[in-house]
Scaffold this motif. Structure first.
Motif, PDB file in Angstrom:
ATOM      1  N   GLN B 207       0.819  -1.208   0.000  1.00  0.00           N
ATOM      2  CA  GLN B 207       0.000   0.000   0.000  1.00  0.00           C
ATOM      3  C   GLN B 207       0.846   1.249   0.000  1.00  0.00           C
ATOM      4  N   CYS B 208       0.176   2.320  -0.279  1.00  0.00           N
ATOM      5  CA  CYS B 208       0.842   3.617  -0.289  1.00  0.00           C
ATOM      6  C   CYS B 208       1.374   3.957   1.097  1.00  0.00           C
ATOM      7  N   CYS B 219      -2.427   5.682   4.390  1.00  0.00           N
ATOM      8  CA  CYS B 219      -3.253   5.603   3.189  1.00  0.00           C
ATOM      9  C   CYS B 219      -3.277   4.164   2.700  1.00  0.00           C
ATOM     10  N   THR B 220      -4.475   3.652   2.416  1.00  0.00           N
ATOM     11  CA  THR B 220      -4.556   2.246   2.036  1.00  0.00           C
ATOM     12  C   THR B 220      -4.612   2.055   0.531  1.00  0.00           C
ATOM     13  N   ARG B 221      -4.349   3.106  -0.205  1.00  0.00           N
ATOM     14  CA  ARG B 221      -4.406   2.952  -1.660  1.00  0.00           C
ATOM     15  C   ARG B 221      -3.153   2.286  -2.175  1.00  0.00           C
ATOM     16  N   SER B 222      -3.105   2.112  -3.484  1.00  0.00           N
ATOM     17  CA  SER B 222      -1.948   1.428  -4.055  1.00  0.00           C
ATOM     18  C   SER B 222      -0.764   2.383  -4.109  1.00  0.00           C
ATOM     19  N   CYS B 225      -1.096   5.668  -5.898  1.00  0.00           N
ATOM     20  CA  CYS B 225      -2.152   6.540  -5.391  1.00  0.00           C
ATOM     21  C   CYS B 225      -1.860   8.000  -5.737  1.00  0.00           C
ATOM     22  N   GLN B 227      -2.906  10.748  -4.578  1.00  0.00           N
ATOM     23  CA  GLN B 227      -2.945  11.785  -3.555  1.00  0.00           C
ATOM     24  C   GLN B 227      -1.580  12.021  -2.949  1.00  0.00           C
TER      25      GLN B 227
END
Lengths: 122, 353
Positions: B207-208, B219-222, B225, B227
């Motif tokens: 994760q990110c 942050c749980t995005r890839s 991400c 952001q």
């Protein structure tokens, strides 16, 4: 009042008129011809249809159509639903219709017609 | 086409105007006639009077113009404040949040299984005890109208609160709770204080992980991400795992393994100088060298580097190659720009070796 001339007469008349002064018939002929030519021009260029559409749209938009429909309803209720004819409606409703056209719409249309005529008159 | 008339101007203006009027009245009459035809046809076909219904119906469907209601007479957020009892967990949930809560509560739906798997993965690593499925759901559950939990600033954690995961209690309790009080709020995302270094590492590889300022969560995005930038991700990894793992997984990851176990401990130690003896995986020598470096460095940030470095050095005793560790450390020190980091690191290594 439509004055109908045969082709022969129409050709000859202006000369006669010039010699004898302007006669009422001549003026009327000229007017008629003028009118005819204007109408023809309007139709040919499609301006007449455009103006018609414009007028219809504006009248609907300003509520004239709904007013007129209400008038028609009165006439129908008066004459009876089964027996009302087109003539009834026309005779009753058209004069009111002419009167109820809002000034803005009238002005705009006159403007457009004037513009067209001054553009296409020689 | 040749027009025979003279140009329309001057005294002919009246003629022109008359002509214009004629054309206009023709158009208007046309319009009226059209209307009459339309109406007549409607009458004869029977659809003219369709919009007139009986008085009762008209009254019923009239447009409503009162304040607080829409034009149909319905109140806008009538169900907003209502609470429904969940048939599964028997809690009172706000109506607008009921559906998502039910999804998680029953364990059906896309997100619930994902969250559950993740929680099981992290919780199994943290502690041996079985985490109650429902408790873990609660942690992520936004619907629970628990006033204290929702506020979140300087939260004094209620020790008996059902929201606290059992697994968290089993950890080295004291300092972890303190961590919680600073880094609050279980509600969304992942709070990194509750994860051991291994979990952090595994999470960060997928994760990110950038820690958001307002929620203090990762942050749980890839990794792609949008952001967060790569720099932020690198900084987070440095912060959480130590300078021997400054890179993201798609880059070089040689030296990270030996640093991670200490990462968590060092992190906690950084924040409270009063608890030097608390970190579970700390070794005596590294602690000593930490105190050493502490005296040298007044600034907290630089102490961070050194303590992490020394942590790396300490674990180095387990026999992993030092060269890669050293190279990674020098990499990180270059980034962080502490002036004397490099020589002191090498001095620590000399000491240990």
């Amino acid at each position: 009042m439509v004055v109908v001339f045969s082709l022969f007469d129409a050709d000859r008349l202006p000369n006669l008129a010039r010699r004898s002064g302007i006669s009422p018939t001549n003026t009327m002929n000229k007017e008629a011809r003028l009118k005819a030519s204007i109408n023809q021009k309007l139709t040919e260029t499609g301006e007449r249809d455009r103006l018609k559409e414009l007028l219809r749209a504006k009248l609907t938009e300003c509520g004239w159509k709904d007013q007129m429909k209400a008038q028609c309803k009165d006439v129908i209720k008066q004459k009876g639903l089964e027996h009302v004819t087109v003539e009834d409606l026309v005779v009753e409703v058209t004069p009111k219709g002419r009167a109820l056209v809002p000034d803005s719409v009238k002005k705009e249309l006159l403007q457009r017609i004037r513009a067209f005529l001054t553009q296409h008159a020689s | 086409m040749k027009m025979e008339e003279k140009p329309l101007s001057g005294p002919d203006n009246t003629r022109l105007e008359a002509l214009i009027q004629d054309v206009y009245s023709e158009l208007v009459e046309d319009a009226c006639l059209g209307l009459c035809f339309e109406v007549h046809r409607a009458v004869k076909q029977g659809y003219f009077f369709l919009d007139e219904t009986d008085q009762d119906s008209i009254k019923e469907f009239e447009i409503v113009d009162q304040p607080g209601v829409d034009i149909f007479g319905q109140v806008f957020n009538q169900w907003k404040n209502k609470e429904c009892e969940c048939p599964n967990c028997k809690r009172l949930i706000a109506a607008s949040r009921f559906a998502p809560h039910l999804e998680k509560c029953l364990g059906m739906g896309r997100n619930s299984s994902r969250i559950a798997n993740r929680r099981l993965a992290t919780n199994n690593n943290i502690s041996k005890s079985e985490s109650d499925q429902e408790d873990n759901d609660d942690l992520n559950d936004n619907d629970w109208s628990y006033g204290a939990e929702k506020k979140g600033e300087n939260l004094k954690i209620n020790q008996n609160s059902p929201r606290r995961s059992k697994s968290l209690k089993h950890k080295n309790g004291e300092w972890l709770r303190r961590v919680d009080s600073v880094l609050y709020n279980y509600n969304a995302g992942i709070s990194y204080e509750s994860l051991g270094p291994n979990e952090i590492r595994s999470l960060l590889t997928t994760q990110c992980g950038v820690i958001s300022e307002h929620t203090k969560r990762m942050c749980t995005r890839s990794h792609r991400c949008p952001q967060h930038t790569d720099d932020q991700r690198r900084a987070i990894r440095l912060f959480l795992l130590g300078p021997s793992v400054p890179t993201l997984p798609d880059a070089d990851v040689e030296g990270d393994s030996f640093d991670i176990p200490n990462g968590q401990a060092l992190l906690s130690r950084l924040q409270w100088e009063d608890f030097p003896d608390v970190s579970p995986t700390d070794s005596a020598s590294s602690k000593a060298s930490t105190n050493h470096s502490d005296s040298k460095r007044p600034k907290k940030k630089k102490r961070l580097d050194l303590s992490l470095n020394s942590g790396g050095g300490g674990v180095n005793m387990t026999g992993v190659s030092s060269s890669s560790c050293q190279s990674n450390i020098s990499l990180s020190t270059k980034k962080k720009k502490p002036k004397t980091a490099a020589p002191s690191v090498s001095s620590i290594y000399d000491e240990l070796n």
